[in-house]
Write a protein that holds these residues in place. Structure first.
Motif, PDB file in Angstrom:
ATOM      1  N   ASP A 249       0.854  -1.184   0.000  1.00 58.54           N
ATOM      2  CA  ASP A 249       0.000   0.000   0.000  1.00 58.54           C
ATOM      3  C   ASP A 249       0.891   1.234   0.000  1.00 58.54           C
ATOM      4  N   GLY A 250       0.663   2.133  -0.938  1.00 55.39           N
ATOM      5  CA  GLY A 250       1.448   3.354  -1.013  1.00 55.39           C
ATOM      6  C   GLY A 250       0.752   4.570  -0.443  1.00 55.39           C
ATOM      7  N   ASP A 251      -0.469   4.383   0.082  1.00 59.04           N
ATOM      8  CA  ASP A 251      -1.235   5.516   0.602  1.00 59.04           C
ATOM      9  C   ASP A 251      -0.807   5.884   2.018  1.00 59.04           C
ATOM     10  N   ARG A 252      -1.134   7.118   2.378  1.00 64.30           N
ATOM     11  CA  ARG A 252      -0.906   7.591   3.742  1.00 64.30           C
ATOM     12  C   ARG A 252      -2.227   7.670   4.508  1.00 64.30           C
ATOM     13  N   ILE A 253      -2.141   7.573   5.802  1.00 59.28           N
ATOM     14  CA  ILE A 253      -3.328   7.544   6.658  1.00 59.28           C
ATOM     15  C   ILE A 253      -3.935   8.941   6.756  1.00 59.28           C
ATOM     16  N   SER A 254      -5.253   8.999   6.584  1.00 60.48           N
ATOM     17  CA  SER A 254      -5.973  10.268   6.721  1.00 60.48           C
ATOM     18  C   SER A 254      -7.068  10.114   7.774  1.00 60.48           C
ATOM     19  N   LEU A 255      -7.591  11.219   8.215  1.00 61.94           N
ATOM     20  CA  LEU A 255      -8.625  11.199   9.251  1.00 61.94           C
ATOM     21  C   LEU A 255      -9.845  10.404   8.804  1.00 61.94           C
TER      22      LEU A 255
ATOM     23  N   GLN B 255     -12.571   5.755  10.432  1.00 66.23           N
ATOM     24  CA  GLN B 255     -13.930   5.241  10.647  1.00 66.23           C
ATOM     25  C   GLN B 255     -14.004   3.739  10.413  1.00 66.23           C
ATOM     26  N   ARG B 256     -13.014   3.172   9.693  1.00 62.38           N
ATOM     27  CA  ARG B 256     -13.093   1.754   9.355  1.00 62.38           C
ATOM     28  C   ARG B 256     -11.736   1.042   9.349  1.00 62.38           C
ATOM     29  N   GLN B 257     -10.633   1.760   9.321  1.00 62.75           N
ATOM     30  CA  GLN B 257      -9.319   1.131   9.215  1.00 62.75           C
ATOM     31  C   GLN B 257      -8.709   1.017  10.603  1.00 62.75           C
ATOM     32  N   ILE B 258      -9.017  -0.107  11.261  1.00 62.02           N
ATOM     33  CA  ILE B 258      -8.886  -0.222  12.713  1.00 62.02           C
ATOM     34  C   ILE B 258      -7.467  -0.441  13.221  1.00 62.02           C
ATOM     35  N   LEU B 259      -6.495  -0.577  12.359  1.00 63.48           N
ATOM     36  CA  LEU B 259      -5.112  -0.686  12.813  1.00 63.48           C
ATOM     37  C   LEU B 259      -4.497   0.674  13.122  1.00 63.48           C
ATOM     38  N   PHE B 260      -5.175   1.756  12.718  1.00 61.47           N
ATOM     39  CA  PHE B 260      -4.572   3.081  12.799  1.00 61.47           C
ATOM     40  C   PHE B 260      -5.235   3.949  13.865  1.00 61.47           C
ATOM     41  N   THR B 261      -4.484   4.957  14.333  1.00 61.73           N
ATOM     42  CA  THR B 261      -4.980   5.904  15.327  1.00 61.73           C
ATOM     43  C   THR B 261      -4.779   7.330  14.819  1.00 61.73           C
ATOM     44  N   GLU B 262      -5.281   8.297  15.561  1.00 60.85           N
ATOM     45  CA  GLU B 262      -5.129   9.694  15.172  1.00 60.85           C
ATOM     46  C   GLU B 262      -3.658  10.103  15.099  1.00 60.85           C
ATOM     47  N   GLN B 263      -2.829   9.501  15.924  1.00 66.11           N
ATOM     48  CA  GLN B 263      -1.403   9.831  15.931  1.00 66.11           C
ATOM     49  C   GLN B 263      -0.692   9.337  14.668  1.00 66.11           C
ATOM     50  N   ASP B 264      -1.329   8.448  13.909  1.00 67.64           N
ATOM     51  CA  ASP B 264      -0.715   7.881  12.708  1.00 67.64           C
ATOM     52  C   ASP B 264      -1.011   8.681  11.448  1.00 67.64           C
ATOM     53  N   ILE B 265      -1.880   9.683  11.535  1.00 65.41           N
ATOM     54  CA  ILE B 265      -2.289  10.440  10.346  1.00 65.41           C
ATOM     55  C   ILE B 265      -1.066  11.029   9.643  1.00 65.41           C
ATOM     56  N   GLY B 266      -1.017  10.823   8.327  1.00 71.40           N
ATOM     57  CA  GLY B 266       0.096  11.313   7.530  1.00 71.40           C
ATOM     58  C   GLY B 266       1.183  10.289   7.290  1.00 71.40           C
TER      59      GLY B 266
END
Length: 375
Positions: free
Chosen positions: A68-74, A78-89
């Protein structure tokens, strides 16, 4: 240092970790051994990929590769449960790999920090035992299908939309994705039509389930079947899939080299005209003289949040035609949620002779992510 040294193929910690699997009569040591020795490629670490990867890591799949080449966004949270707010970007594949290693440090996880393309897909597919499609577009699925067929590799497809989803496992010698979908379809994605967050979670878990069943040789694998799930009334339907006599891939009349046009979205093909503007340039043009700003989403979406302008949903714009809906001499800025619908509208307007039209690249999602001051 433990009080004893393990002499078996599993360490003492592994034996304790997987004992609930091993106690199952149909699973036993042989099933766990098969998981430990397997290599699974997961393409896409989003709403489907997060739960699929999480359960496969927990189950003890020996080697997982996350592409996956995408970055985490806010909007992902809502559905991507491995990530948190601190991971955005941060990159999804990198963050997911780190989280999964915290869950199970006894397995190997490789993060590929780029999307699946013609350049890397063949090598990645060839060195894995099973491929799981957790993407959200037909173009990548055709690439996966054709190369898995070419390499005689099984792969598990799934897609979600709104409150429903579907999945299928394609195995060598059986029906392929092209038998089910002979041509590239313009199906709305989650950015356009929305999705209840738990639905991709449910489908991702089912992908992990089918992967485990296939690897461990458990009964009931949905090979050559399409399963459809409706979360609102909790209905499950399955349909048998048969090889299509008109499928050029299955009939051996064509291979991946013959289908290369299917592996790229229309907007990225060499003959496509780029009419996308980045967020900063788009905003800078809004107040220029003679500009009409148009939201091509629905009225409901516009009322929930917008950046101004009039509302003409893309399907209404195309149905109304030109010049009844628009003035071919004006200048237009179009936007939607992700940029897909506005790009479609731009292409249509250009085909009708409107030259002064541009789309917001990445849509409102990109605009919000690029500006901390926009409310």
């Amino acid at each position: 240092m433990t009080a004893f040294d393990s002499q078996g193929e599993f360490s003492a910690a592994e034996w304790q970790r997987y004992q609930r699997h091993i106690q199952l009569g149909d699973f036993s040591v042989a099933g766990q051994r098969a998981l430990k020795q397997s290599k699974v490629l997961i393409v896409g670490v989003g709403g489907l990929g997060c739960p699929a990867a999480q359960y496969l890591a927990a189950a003890g799949v020996g080697h997982l590769t996350l592409v996956d080449g995408d970055r985490i966004s806010l909007s992902n949270l809502q559905r991507q449960i491995l990530f948190t707010e601190q991971d955005i970007g941060q990159l999804k594949s990198t963050v997911a790999a780190a989280r999964l290693l915290e869950l199970n440090s006894a397995i190997t996880i490789h993060a590929v920090e780029q999307p699946l393309t013609e350049n890397n897909a063949g090598q990645l597919i060839a060195c894995h035992d099973l491929v799981i499609d957790c993407t959200d577009n037909f173009h990548t699925r055709y690439l996966l299908n054709d190369l898995c067929h070419d390499n005689k590799k099984p792969w598990i497809y799934s897609s979600v939309l709104g409150f429903s989803g579907q999945l299928a496992m394609f195995v060598p010698g059986g029906a392929c994705f092209r038998c089910l979908f002979p041509e590239v379809s313009e199906v709305p994605d989650c950015n356009q039509a929305g999705v209840l967050g738990v639905v991709p979670g449910m489908l991702g878990v089912l992908q992990a389930l089918e992967a485990i069943k296939y690897i461990a040789r458990l009964p009931g694998v949905i090979a050559n079947q399409l399963a459809q799930v409706n979360a609102l009334d909790f209905r499950f339907k399955t349909f048998n899939l048969k090889t299509s006599p008109g499928c050029l891939l299955c009939q051996g009349d064509a291979g991946p080299d013959n289908f290369r046009k299917d592996y790229q979205p229309v907007c990225s093909r060499p003959d496509a005209v780029d009419r996308g503007l980045g967020p900063a340039e788009f905003i800078a043009r809004i107040n220029q003289p003679g500009i009409r700003l148009i939201d091509v989403r629905s009225q409901v979406e516009h009322q929930a949040f917008n950046i101004g302008g009039e509302v003409i949903p893309v399907d209404d714009l195309i149905a109304a035609g030109l010049p009844s809906a628009l003035d071919s001499d004006a200048q237009y800025l179009l936007y939607c949620q992700s940029g897909l619908r506005s790009s479609k509208a731009v292409s249509y307007m250009q085909s009708q002779g409107v030259d002064g039209v541009w789309s917001l690249s990445g849509g409102i999602a990109a605009l919000l992510e690029s500006s901390d001051d926009l409310q």
